[in-house]
Design a protein around this motif. Structure first.
Motif, PDB file in Angstrom:
ATOM      1  N   GLY A  17       0.792  -1.224   0.000  1.00 30.46           N
ATOM      2  CA  GLY A  17       0.000   0.000   0.000  1.00 30.46           C
ATOM      3  C   GLY A  17       0.823   1.272   0.000  1.00 30.46           C
ATOM      4  O   GLY A  17       2.053   1.247   0.046  1.00 30.46           O
ATOM      5  N   LYS A  18       0.116   2.388  -0.041  1.00 28.48           N
ATOM      6  CA  LYS A  18       0.750   3.698  -0.062  1.00 28.48           C
ATOM      7  C   LYS A  18       1.195   4.107   1.344  1.00 28.48           C
ATOM      8  O   LYS A  18       0.829   3.471   2.343  1.00 28.48           O
ATOM      9  N   SER A  29       5.402   3.400   2.225  1.00 31.94           N
ATOM     10  CA  SER A  29       4.717   2.757   1.100  1.00 31.94           C
ATOM     11  C   SER A  29       5.507   1.545   0.634  1.00 31.94           C
ATOM     12  O   SER A  29       6.735   1.478   0.753  1.00 31.94           O
ATOM     13  N   ASP A  30       4.772   0.593   0.081  1.00 30.58           N
ATOM     14  CA  ASP A  30       5.365  -0.632  -0.442  1.00 30.58           C
ATOM     15  C   ASP A  30       4.577  -1.000  -1.697  1.00 30.58           C
ATOM     16  O   ASP A  30       3.735  -1.890  -1.682  1.00 30.58           O
ATOM     17  N   ILE A  31       4.838  -0.293  -2.770  1.00 27.23           N
ATOM     18  CA  ILE A  31       4.014  -0.438  -3.974  1.00 27.23           C
ATOM     19  C   ILE A  31       4.807  -0.954  -5.170  1.00 27.23           C
ATOM     20  O   ILE A  31       4.340  -0.869  -6.305  1.00 27.23           O
ATOM     21  N   LYS A  83      -6.423  -2.433   3.620  1.00 24.54           N
ATOM     22  CA  LYS A  83      -7.049  -2.352   2.297  1.00 24.54           C
ATOM     23  C   LYS A  83      -6.218  -3.056   1.235  1.00 24.54           C
ATOM     24  O   LYS A  83      -6.724  -3.447   0.183  1.00 24.54           O
ATOM     25  N   THR A  84      -4.932  -3.206   1.506  1.00 27.75           N
ATOM     26  CA  THR A  84      -4.030  -3.857   0.559  1.00 27.75           C
ATOM     27  C   THR A  84      -3.150  -4.857   1.287  1.00 27.75           C
ATOM     28  O   THR A  84      -3.072  -4.859   2.519  1.00 27.75           O
ATOM     29  N   SER A 193      -0.328  -7.596   5.538  1.00 28.88           N
ATOM     30  CA  SER A 193      -0.869  -6.245   5.380  1.00 28.88           C
ATOM     31  C   SER A 193       0.085  -5.151   5.841  1.00 28.88           C
ATOM     32  O   SER A 193       0.135  -4.079   5.249  1.00 28.88           O
ATOM     33  N   ALA A 194       0.801  -5.404   6.917  1.00 26.81           N
ATOM     34  CA  ALA A 194       1.703  -4.371   7.444  1.00 26.81           C
ATOM     35  C   ALA A 194       2.695  -4.995   8.409  1.00 26.81           C
ATOM     36  O   ALA A 194       2.472  -6.087   8.961  1.00 26.81           O
ATOM     37  N   ILE A 195       3.793  -4.294   8.611  1.00 22.58           N
ATOM     38  CA  ILE A 195       4.832  -4.701   9.556  1.00 22.58           C
ATOM     39  C   ILE A 195       5.187  -3.497  10.409  1.00 22.58           C
ATOM     40  O   ILE A 195       5.384  -2.392   9.880  1.00 22.58           O
TER      41      ILE A 195
END
Length: 203
Positions: A17-18, A29-31, A83-84, A193-195
């Protein structure tokens, strides 16, 4: 670690995600859309991804997922994290680089955002994978839906980690379990989803 890089004492990534601000904490972000890549360096962190999705219905593999299932019981502040997600066919490894040596709390954020919880075909999917932190198996046959109590629900796994040599390693690995063709062919493999990585402050 490069001799020119400065050490950091925290790290937050919005996987797939952004950049977002969550309670005054910036998640980077990781896009990067490349999937099966030996190494992608984002500065203070990096990732590597291996494997191509088998029997994939897409012309090219997709490694960033957006939610198709509704999100439940997630605070308004945290919604952007779920969301991502980043996915992989076989193995996804994140590296925290240039971290000051010491003890940290590592939180891994998950939500199943592709499968649904209705009575449709999409509800029959089952995602199972393993999670390693610093080379140690932390989660075996991890099923996000089972742990979270449904799809679109967040589950956070927290670990105390000792960082040595300025590097943190988090690996998600698909061992061939679960479904592979729901909702479409190639729907399998780990997602995250996240770290978040925060120092443990001792008095």
């Amino acid at each position: 670690m490069s001799s020119f890089a400065s050490e950091i004492n925290s790290l937050h990534i919005n996987c797939g995600g952004k950049e977002v601000n969550i309670n005054n904490t910036i998640y980077e972000s990781d896009i990067e859309k490349k999937g099966a890549s030996p190494y992608y360096n984002a500065g203070n962190w990096a990732f590597s991804s291996t494997g191509n999705f088998l029997d994939d219905d897409h012309d090219s593999d997709i490694y960033i997922l957006s939610n198709t299932s509704s999100l439940h019981n997630i605070s308004t502040f945290d919604t952007e994290l779920y969301k991502t997600a980043r996915t992989t066919a076989i193995s996804l490894t994140y590296y925290g680089l240039c971290l000051k040596n010491g003890h940290y709390t590592v939180r891994l954020h998950f939500a199943e955002i592709i499968f649904t919880q209705d009575k449709s075909f999409n509800s029959l999917g089952k995602r199972v994978f393993n999670v390693y932190v610093q080379g140690e198996l932390k989660l075996k046959d991890f099923n996000i839906v089972k742990e979270a109590g449904g799809t679109g629900r967040a589950v956070v796994k927290s670990y105390t980690v000792n960082v040595k040599n300025n590097t943190l390693k988090i690996q998600l690995y698909w061992a061939g379990k679960g479904t592979t063709g729901i909702p479409v062919s190639g729907s399998y493999g780990p997602i995250i989803s996240a770290i978040s990585v925060d120092p443990i402050v001792t008095s």
